[in-house]
Design a protein around this motif. Structure first.
Motif, PDB file in Angstrom:
ATOM      1  N   HIS A 316       0.867  -1.201   0.000  1.00 52.88           N
ATOM      2  CA  HIS A 316       0.000   0.000   0.000  1.00 52.88           C
ATOM      3  C   HIS A 316       0.886   1.227   0.000  1.00 52.88           C
ATOM      4  O   HIS A 316       1.061   1.899   1.019  1.00 52.88           O
ATOM      5  N   PHE A 317       1.489   1.483  -1.149  1.00 57.30           N
ATOM      6  CA  PHE A 317       2.510   2.526  -1.237  1.00 57.30           C
ATOM      7  C   PHE A 317       2.007   3.725  -2.033  1.00 57.30           C
ATOM      8  O   PHE A 317       1.351   3.562  -3.061  1.00 57.30           O
ATOM      9  N   HIS A 318       2.302   4.935  -1.522  1.00 59.03           N
ATOM     10  CA  HIS A 318       1.947   6.153  -2.241  1.00 59.03           C
ATOM     11  C   HIS A 318       3.119   7.111  -2.170  1.00 59.03           C
ATOM     12  O   HIS A 318       3.669   7.313  -1.100  1.00 59.03           O
ATOM     13  N   ALA A 319       3.487   7.689  -3.312  1.00 67.18           N
ATOM     14  CA  ALA A 319       4.515   8.731  -3.303  1.00 67.18           C
ATOM     15  C   ALA A 319       3.808  10.064  -3.521  1.00 67.18           C
ATOM     16  O   ALA A 319       3.086  10.230  -4.506  1.00 67.18           O
ATOM     17  N   THR A 320       3.961  10.980  -2.586  1.00 64.88           N
ATOM     18  CA  THR A 320       3.302  12.285  -2.729  1.00 64.88           C
ATOM     19  C   THR A 320       4.247  13.235  -3.439  1.00 64.88           C
ATOM     20  O   THR A 320       5.451  13.253  -3.155  1.00 64.88           O
ATOM     21  N   VAL A 321       3.716  13.994  -4.360  1.00 69.20           N
ATOM     22  CA  VAL A 321       4.561  14.887  -5.147  1.00 69.20           C
ATOM     23  C   VAL A 321       4.370  16.337  -4.710  1.00 69.20           C
ATOM     24  O   VAL A 321       5.286  16.979  -4.206  1.00 69.20           O
ATOM     25  N   SER A 322       3.137  16.851  -4.832  1.00 67.39           N
ATOM     26  CA  SER A 322       2.936  18.287  -4.595  1.00 67.39           C
ATOM     27  C   SER A 322       2.869  18.591  -3.106  1.00 67.39           C
ATOM     28  O   SER A 322       2.629  17.717  -2.272  1.00 67.39           O
ATOM     29  N   ALA A 323       3.073  19.868  -2.778  1.00 63.62           N
ATOM     30  CA  ALA A 323       2.981  20.310  -1.386  1.00 63.62           C
ATOM     31  C   ALA A 323       1.556  20.119  -0.865  1.00 63.62           C
ATOM     32  O   ALA A 323       1.351  19.815   0.313  1.00 63.62           O
ATOM     33  N   ASP A 324       0.541  20.261  -1.743  1.00 64.23           N
ATOM     34  CA  ASP A 324      -0.854  20.057  -1.333  1.00 64.23           C
ATOM     35  C   ASP A 324      -1.099  18.608  -0.913  1.00 64.23           C
ATOM     36  O   ASP A 324      -1.744  18.335   0.090  1.00 64.23           O
ATOM     37  N   GLU A 325      -0.564  17.683  -1.732  1.00 63.71           N
ATOM     38  CA  GLU A 325      -0.709  16.264  -1.391  1.00 63.71           C
ATOM     39  C   GLU A 325      -0.049  15.982  -0.040  1.00 63.71           C
ATOM     40  O   GLU A 325      -0.556  15.208   0.769  1.00 63.71           O
ATOM     41  N   SER A 326       1.110  16.616   0.175  1.00 62.32           N
ATOM     42  CA  SER A 326       1.833  16.420   1.429  1.00 62.32           C
ATOM     43  C   SER A 326       1.000  16.931   2.600  1.00 62.32           C
ATOM     44  O   SER A 326       0.842  16.245   3.617  1.00 62.32           O
ATOM     45  N   ARG A 327       0.424  18.128   2.448  1.00 67.18           N
ATOM     46  CA  ARG A 327      -0.401  18.704   3.529  1.00 67.18           C
ATOM     47  C   ARG A 327      -1.647  17.858   3.791  1.00 67.18           C
ATOM     48  O   ARG A 327      -2.090  17.712   4.923  1.00 67.18           O
ATOM     49  N   ALA A 328      -2.189  17.274   2.710  1.00 68.96           N
ATOM     50  CA  ALA A 328      -3.410  16.466   2.858  1.00 68.96           C
ATOM     51  C   ALA A 328      -3.182  15.270   3.782  1.00 68.96           C
ATOM     52  O   ALA A 328      -4.117  14.752   4.388  1.00 68.96           O
ATOM     53  N   LEU A 329      -1.909  14.840   3.917  1.00 67.26           N
ATOM     54  CA  LEU A 329      -1.615  13.707   4.801  1.00 67.26           C
ATOM     55  C   LEU A 329      -1.936  14.040   6.256  1.00 67.26           C
ATOM     56  O   LEU A 329      -2.178  13.145   7.066  1.00 67.26           O
ATOM     57  N   ASN A 330      -1.969  15.330   6.608  1.00 70.36           N
ATOM     58  CA  ASN A 330      -2.284  15.732   7.984  1.00 70.36           C
ATOM     59  C   ASN A 330      -3.686  15.301   8.386  1.00 70.36           C
ATOM     60  O   ASN A 330      -3.963  15.065   9.552  1.00 70.36           O
ATOM     61  N   ASP A 331      -4.594  15.223   7.404  1.00 70.43           N
ATOM     62  CA  ASP A 331      -5.993  14.914   7.714  1.00 70.43           C
ATOM     63  C   ASP A 331      -6.317  13.434   7.566  1.00 70.43           C
ATOM     64  O   ASP A 331      -7.465  13.032   7.729  1.00 70.43           O
ATOM     65  N   LEU A 332      -5.315  12.649   7.247  1.00 70.52           N
ATOM     66  CA  LEU A 332      -5.518  11.215   7.041  1.00 70.52           C
ATOM     67  C   LEU A 332      -6.078  10.593   8.322  1.00 70.52           C
ATOM     68  O   LEU A 332      -5.600  10.869   9.409  1.00 70.52           O
ATOM     69  N   ASP A 333      -7.098   9.731   8.155  1.00 71.51           N
ATOM     70  CA  ASP A 333      -7.809   9.226   9.330  1.00 71.51           C
ATOM     71  C   ASP A 333      -7.544   7.745   9.589  1.00 71.51           C
ATOM     72  O   ASP A 333      -8.439   7.017   9.983  1.00 71.51           O
ATOM     73  N   GLU A 334      -6.330   7.277   9.324  1.00 78.49           N
ATOM     74  CA  GLU A 334      -6.018   5.862   9.545  1.00 78.49           C
ATOM     75  C   GLU A 334      -4.539   5.754   9.879  1.00 78.49           C
ATOM     76  O   GLU A 334      -3.783   6.679   9.610  1.00 78.49           O
ATOM     77  N   PRO A 335      -4.110   4.636  10.481  1.00 75.25           N
ATOM     78  CA  PRO A 335      -2.683   4.491  10.761  1.00 75.25           C
ATOM     79  C   PRO A 335      -1.890   4.502   9.452  1.00 75.25           C
ATOM     80  O   PRO A 335      -2.386   4.007   8.431  1.00 75.25           O
ATOM     81  N   ALA A 336      -0.724   5.089   9.472  1.00 70.69           N
ATOM     82  CA  ALA A 336       0.087   5.147   8.257  1.00 70.69           C
ATOM     83  C   ALA A 336       1.546   5.369   8.624  1.00 70.69           C
ATOM     84  O   ALA A 336       1.848   5.922   9.681  1.00 70.69           O
ATOM     85  N   ILE A 337       2.422   4.909   7.736  1.00 76.89           N
ATOM     86  CA  ILE A 337       3.856   5.166   7.879  1.00 76.89           C
ATOM     87  C   ILE A 337       4.201   6.282   6.908  1.00 76.89           C
ATOM     88  O   ILE A 337       3.880   6.182   5.717  1.00 76.89           O
ATOM     89  N   ILE A 338       4.823   7.348   7.401  1.00 77.23           N
ATOM     90  CA  ILE A 338       5.219   8.445   6.515  1.00 77.23           C
ATOM     91  C   ILE A 338       6.735   8.605   6.566  1.00 77.23           C
ATOM     92  O   ILE A 338       7.313   8.811   7.635  1.00 77.23           O
ATOM     93  N   ILE A 339       7.364   8.486   5.389  1.00 74.18           N
ATOM     94  CA  ILE A 339       8.809   8.673   5.282  1.00 74.18           C
ATOM     95  C   ILE A 339       9.034  10.026   4.618  1.00 74.18           C
ATOM     96  O   ILE A 339       8.513  10.268   3.522  1.00 74.18           O
ATOM     97  N   ALA A 340       9.746  10.924   5.281  1.00 71.41           N
ATOM     98  CA  ALA A 340       9.959  12.258   4.706  1.00 71.41           C
ATOM     99  C   ALA A 340      11.319  12.797   5.148  1.00 71.41           C
ATOM    100  O   ALA A 340      11.845  12.417   6.193  1.00 71.41           O
TER     101      ALA A 340
END
Ligand SMILES: [Zn+2]
Length: 462
Positions: A316-340
């Motif tokens: 279940h892999f996602h690569a975020t590109v834009s700054a908007d996509e990155s910010r949208a991760l703040n509202d994610l409502d499930e457990p997740a691993i974020i590498i940044a």
């Protein structure tokens, strides 16, 4: 005619870890091994602007051991100073150099423009110097890069050069120079034999001289097995907590090692298959280069490549590109691993994840790399209860885990192993803090080796 003894002048990477740049004069042939940037503080970084202690126009070629900034970062300055020869490197280093140098040029000019605006307001714009190179110089470096396959000898003047896999990052090489005065070997940066991704590097045979890195010549790393077990336990516990798992990571090598291990552990069912986000455009570019070189990795990595298609893409892999996509991760409502990035939490997208999540008790911060003194990462690892991020006071209520053993560098035993077949070659140590290099030189001398620490800025005869 008598053969001139080879002469070496290190213009960086001697008695220090950064700025690797070694000039080798063999009489008829003049080579430069690496041309890296100094990093870590103003005094050191001021050296990036200094003229070279050799004539760049007289060089026959440059040899690049790998494309980390501290080995490639002054190549635009070298070209701006008159060098117009080829830059030989192993395949992969050309693509990585492109990402690293474009990024470095962009950051240098952004910093310069910011400093200039500030200086103007103070009426002191004359004090601000522009970066020593620009995009055009970077383009010229890229045009000069000549990838050569590993283990295939080629000639430069009267020297036969062979690049061998060094197991440090994709495209890393140790370099064998077969010269009229005998064999001279440059280690570049050597990998850890317990690397998650790379096979153990080959070893050089008998030589006249070996110029060897000694970054971790005073310590030993933990085993691959112990590192994986620790990583698995932390991720399993973190996933159970139901919160966010944040992994600050360096774009090159560490990110790919982490992605591979998560993929591997998820496929084996050892950790839950929660979503994994790679929130770093630079790390995504590096990962694309790693995918192209998957054939060169350890058997286990290649097997995953054969079965699952791609070692660096967990289910279940996602690569975020834009700054908007990155910010949208703040509202994610499930457990997740974020590498940044950045790896030491000194900038980059990891900062907004830390700001939005470290105050929550169910957040897990997994630190996988070295944190330098003075960095935000070091403050958090050292137990700070509050930190400032983007001007806000953030309480550290999440759990902080540190994973050792993921080093991309050889430890003392790896260095001993790599040097074991070089016979009575004189060993010249570079690329380390002075006390570490002195300790490793002592260790080699006790084993009967002829070992020296190369002095900073002073030429020597090899
Ligand atoms: Zn390196």
């Amino acid at each position: 005619m008598a053969i001139q003894p080879p002469f070496l002048h290190s213009a960086g990477g001697a008695e220090t870890v950064t700025g690797s740049c070694h000039y080798v004069d063999l009489g008829d042939t003049r080579l430069l091994v690496d041309c890296g940037a100094f990093q870590g503080g103003r005094t050191l970084e001021a050296r990036n602007r200094e003229p070279f202690p050799f004539d760049p126009m007289q060089l026959d070629a440059m040899l690049l051991t790998h494309a980390h900034l501290d080995h490639v970062g002054r190549t635009p300055h070298l070209i701006a100073s008159g060098f117009d020869g080829p830059i030989y490197c192993a395949p992969g280093s050309d693509a990585i150099a492109e990402v690293i140098l474009r990024d470095a040029a962009k950051i240098a000019w952004e910093d310069y423009e910011r400093a200039l605006r500030r200086a103007r307001r103070a009426g002191r714009e004359a004090d601000v110097e522009p970066p020593p190179f620009d995009e055009r110089d970077v383009e010229q470096v890229l045009a000069a890069l000549r990838p050569v396959p590993y283990d295939e000898p080629f000639t430069v003047g009267n020297v036969t050069v062979t690049l061998h896999p060094a197991g440090h990052v994709v495209g890393s090489a140790w370099i064998d120079l077969d010269t009229p005065a005998g064999r001279i070997v440059f280690s570049g940066d050597l990998g850890n034999r317990e690397s998650l991704l790379h096979p153990t590097p080959d070893r050089p045979g008998p030589a006249r001289a070996v110029v060897c890195e000694g970054t971790y010549g005073n310590r030993t790393h933990r085993s691959r097995e112990a590192t994986i077990a620790e990583f698995r336990d932390v991720l399993a516990r973190a996933a159970e907590s139901g919160g966010r798992v944040l992994i600050p990571s360096f774009a090159l090598e560490r990110t790919q090692a982490v992605l591979y291990e998560i993929h591997h552990l998820q496929l084996d069912g050892e950790i839950p298959g929660i979503p994994v986000f790679l929130d770093s455009p630079m790390a995504s570019k590096m990962t694309a280069v790693y995918r192209q070189h998957a054939h060169a990795f350890r058997d286990e990595v290649r097997e995953l490549n054969g079965n699952g298609g791609d070692p660096f893409t967990p289910p279940h892999f996602h690569a975020t590109v834009s700054a908007d996509e990155s910010r949208a991760l703040n509202d994610l409502d499930e457990p997740a691993i974020i590498i940044a990035g950045s790896g030491m939490m000194t900038g980059g997208r990891i900062l907004h994840h830390l700001k939005h999540h470290m105050w929550k008790p169910d957040t897990q911060l997994v630190v996988v790399g070295y944190q330098a003194r003075g960095s935000l990462g070091r403050a958090i690892v050292d137990g700070a209860k509050h930190v400032r991020i983007y001007g806000d006071d953030i309480a550290i209520r999440g759990t902080v885990h540190t994973i050792g053993g993921l080093s991309a560098h050889a430890d003392r035993d790896d260095l001993d192993h790599w040097l074991a077949e070089t016979g009575d070659a004189r060993v010249y140590l570079v690329h380390g803090e002075v006390d570490v290099l002195d300790t490793y030189a002592q260790h080699l001398k006790q084993a009967g080796r002829n070992a020296h620490v190369i002095p900073d800025g002073r030429p020597i005869t090899l």
